[in-house]
Design an enzyme around this catalytic site. Sequence first.
Site, PDB file in Angstrom:
ATOM      1  N   ASN A 106     -10.228   2.167  -6.797  1.00  0.00           N
ATOM      2  CA  ASN A 106     -10.308   3.585  -7.196  1.00  0.00           C
ATOM      3  C   ASN A 106     -10.571   4.550  -6.040  1.00  0.00           C
ATOM      4  O   ASN A 106     -11.016   5.676  -6.261  1.00  0.00           O
ATOM      5  CB  ASN A 106     -11.359   3.821  -8.299  1.00  0.00           C
ATOM      6  CG  ASN A 106     -11.141   2.956  -9.535  1.00  0.00           C
ATOM      7  OD1 ASN A 106     -12.059   2.284 -10.004  1.00  0.00           O
ATOM      8  ND2 ASN A 106      -9.919   2.952 -10.055  1.00  0.00           N
ATOM      9  N   GLY A 132      -8.050   1.607  -0.544  1.00  0.00           N
ATOM     10  CA  GLY A 132      -7.921   0.382  -1.315  1.00  0.00           C
ATOM     11  C   GLY A 132      -7.276   0.614  -2.668  1.00  0.00           C
ATOM     12  O   GLY A 132      -7.418  -0.222  -3.565  1.00  0.00           O
ATOM     13  N   ASP A 133      -6.625   1.758  -2.851  1.00  0.00           N
ATOM     14  CA  ASP A 133      -5.971   2.007  -4.142  1.00  0.00           C
ATOM     15  C   ASP A 133      -4.767   2.937  -3.913  1.00  0.00           C
ATOM     16  O   ASP A 133      -4.235   2.969  -2.794  1.00  0.00           O
ATOM     17  CB  ASP A 133      -6.991   2.562  -5.148  1.00  0.00           C
ATOM     18  CG  ASP A 133      -6.721   2.083  -6.570  1.00  0.00           C
ATOM     19  OD1 ASP A 133      -5.568   2.249  -7.021  1.00  0.00           O
ATOM     20  OD2 ASP A 133      -7.634   1.546  -7.231  1.00  0.00           O
ATOM     21  N   ASP A 134      -4.358   3.704  -4.947  1.00  0.00           N
ATOM     22  CA  ASP A 134      -3.162   4.529  -4.795  1.00  0.00           C
ATOM     23  C   ASP A 134      -3.297   5.517  -3.622  1.00  0.00           C
ATOM     24  O   ASP A 134      -4.344   6.130  -3.443  1.00  0.00           O
ATOM     25  CB  ASP A 134      -2.895   5.302  -6.092  1.00  0.00           C
ATOM     26  CG  ASP A 134      -2.613   4.361  -7.267  1.00  0.00           C
ATOM     27  OD1 ASP A 134      -2.218   3.200  -7.025  1.00  0.00           O
ATOM     28  OD2 ASP A 134      -2.781   4.792  -8.418  1.00  0.00           O
ATOM     29  N   ALA A 149      -2.271   0.931  -2.197  1.00  0.00           N
ATOM     30  CA  ALA A 149      -1.168   0.573  -3.081  1.00  0.00           C
ATOM     31  C   ALA A 149       0.127   1.320  -2.760  1.00  0.00           C
ATOM     32  O   ALA A 149       1.170   1.015  -3.315  1.00  0.00           O
ATOM     33  CB  ALA A 149      -1.575   0.828  -4.526  1.00  0.00           C
TER      34      ALA A 149
END
Length: 428
Positions: free
Chosen positions: A208, A230-232, A254
């Site tokens: 998140n 560590g995410d979008d 991501a």
Amino acid sequence: MSSPSATLLKLAAVFLILFTLVESDDSNRGHRKVCIVPSCKDGSDDAPAVLRAFEECGNHGRVEFLNETYYIESIMNISGLNDVEIDLKGTLLWGTNITYWLNNSMPMGYQNQSTAWILGGDRISFQGHGYGTIDGNGQVWYDFIKGASNYPRRPHAITVYGTTNSIFEGLRFVQSQMWTMTVIHSSNVLLQDIYVSSTSNSSTSTVNTDGCDTIYADNITFHRWEVHNGDDGISPKANSTNILVTNSTFIGGAGLALGSIGQYNGVFETIENFTATDCLFINTTHAAYLKTWTGEQVGYPPNGGGGGIGYIKNVLLSNLTIHNVELPMSYTQCINFAGASGNCNSSLFKISNVTFSDIQGTAKQEPIVSLQCSAAAPCVNTTIEDVAGLALTNGTLMKGYDCDNTVGTFGFNCTGHTCDKASGDGTC
Ligand SMILES: *[C@@H]1O[C@H](CO)[C@@H](O)[C@H](O)[C@H]1NC(C)=O
Ligand SMILES: *[C@@H]1O[C@H](CO)[C@@H](O)[C@H](O)[C@H]1NC(C)=O
Ligand SMILES: *[C@@H]1O[C@H](CO)[C@@H](O)[C@H](O)[C@H]1NC(C)=O
Ligand SMILES: *[C@@H]1O[C@H](CO)[C@@H](O)[C@H](O)[C@H]1NC(C)=O
Ligand SMILES: *[C@@H]1O[C@H](CO)[C@@H](O)[C@H](O)[C@H]1NC(C)=O
Ligand SMILES: *[C@@H]1O[C@H](CO)[C@@H](O)[C@H](O)[C@H]1NC(C)=O
Ligand SMILES: *[C@@H]1O[C@H](CO)[C@@H](O)[C@H](O)[C@H]1NC(C)=O
Ligand SMILES: *[C@@H]1O[C@H](CO)[C@@H](O)[C@H](O)[C@H]1NC(C)=O
Ligand SMILES: *[C@@H]1O[C@H](CO)[C@@H](O)[C@H](O)[C@H]1NC(C)=O
Ligand SMILES: *[C@@H]1O[C@H](CO)[C@@H](O)[C@H](O)[C@H]1NC(C)=O
Ligand SMILES: *[C@@H]1O[C@H](CO)[C@@H](O)[C@H](O)[C@H]1NC(C)=O
Ligand SMILES: *[C@@H]1O[C@H](CO)[C@@H](O)[C@H](O)[C@H]1NC(C)=O
């Protein structure tokens, strides 16, 4: 011929006009009231002084931060700004009192998510000169949540809310508490030369830590972002229209995420006219992926939901370079309540007119693309062109195109089926 006195009069008139013009120009600048935010220097909460500066200089004014560290120990809700310059040379460092933030973080307007800082208005120019830093002190959060997705009331770093005709540039966001930024209920916003880095120095998860999400947003432009997370990386969500991303680099997260969307049962939401060009992806899960919830509602947002309707259309992803990516391009209509496995064929959410063009570099494994579309609403018109150079990291050229329920494939033929599982990212 004019008489000398007439000439004098004319000259006087000309001077008067010139003088008036100069004066009005000067007075415009002169009327920009400047507030320099003092810092406490002893580590106590600087947020009250920041709020006072925006109250005083938030209308045709300028708020300047010194090259110092400001300790932000309480929420800041700064809205309704009008024609404001914000100049950040120092660092805003967020406090680590988790109890305080969980009790006080503010709703940001979507998915029951919350935020530490709301900033909004018309004609905001926020300048960070390439070194002005917003430090969320996120490591305490990465350690605290122990990998839990969307931990309730964990705060986002900044929510750009109700903002129009504005520019954010030269800012550094480090160790954001959760999502770095959301641009919501906003239009005509340019965000350029922005550096985002949210990485854990321990083995704890940076789930998140999205770079920027756009929601109910139109005409939002991202130039030259660099996102380590560590995410979008950049993620247009509900009602994001005319979003442009150029010349940006994404490392470790991501990649570009269109969605997730379709999380609210029966609610109509769209993503239309999303373009990303000239971007680089290193060690990311994807270059770009489109994700919708399944057709049945299970639980409630942020971690549950589904059954939403609407469409994603007119998406152009071109000149993307990838290095060591898991799955370059993907659609999934399998997003479901965390931990549950859903019906990947039930979503009514429509995906159409998506072009991937000129994608080059290396991926860890086959396939080139995994297009997992719902049987209830097949994806229409996907173009994949100029991807012939894509190779596995060992140099072997890639060849797989996995598809389910795709209508209209241009530039490629499907070679197999996707992995129908709840994670839906095709990496099975
Ligand atoms: C800000 O202050 C630090 C430490 O005092 C100094 O090293 C740095 O050069 C300053 N930066 C600018 C842009 O003035
Ligand atoms: C942290 O915040 C809580 C709730 O606001 C407060 O009661 C507590 O005193 C704070 N702790 C510290 C160390 O400031
Ligand atoms: C889109 O936003 C930019 C500012 O980033 C502005 O210059 C442009 O006029 C806007 N376009 C439209 C169609 O409003
Ligand atoms: C993006 O990069 C391209 C190619 O290097 C360059 O032509 C273009 O001017 C750049 N655009 C921006 C907005 O940085
Ligand atoms: C989202 O967009 C749809 C389609 O334009 C519209 O019907 C809906 O009202 C919008 N939702 C919000 C909350 O603005
Ligand atoms: C999307 O772009 C097309 C073509 O430029 C334009 O006609 C359409 O109005 C745009 N859609 C939205 C929602 O702005
Ligand atoms: C493609 O993007 C890269 C940046 O990733 C840029 O250096 C290059 O110039 C772009 N190519 C074209 C043809 O614009
Ligand atoms: C990408 O991952 C490889 C292998 O894990 C690592 O050696 C490299 O440093 C990473 N690159 C970046 C820019 O993080
Ligand atoms: C498909 O999307 C592109 C932008 O990516 C747009 O130019 C084109 O008009 C769209 N085609 C249709 C049929 O809507
Ligand atoms: C799909 O492409 C076909 C052929 O170009 C076109 O006739 C049709 O309108 C497109 N449909 C959508 C939903 O973009
Ligand atoms: C590269 O890796 C793939 C997948 O593991 C394998 O099938 C292929 O034979 C390898 N190619 C070479 C040249 O080693
Ligand atoms: C897809 O298959 C059709 C029918 O076999 C063939 O004519 C076409 O050239 C193929 N297209 C591509 C891009 O391989």
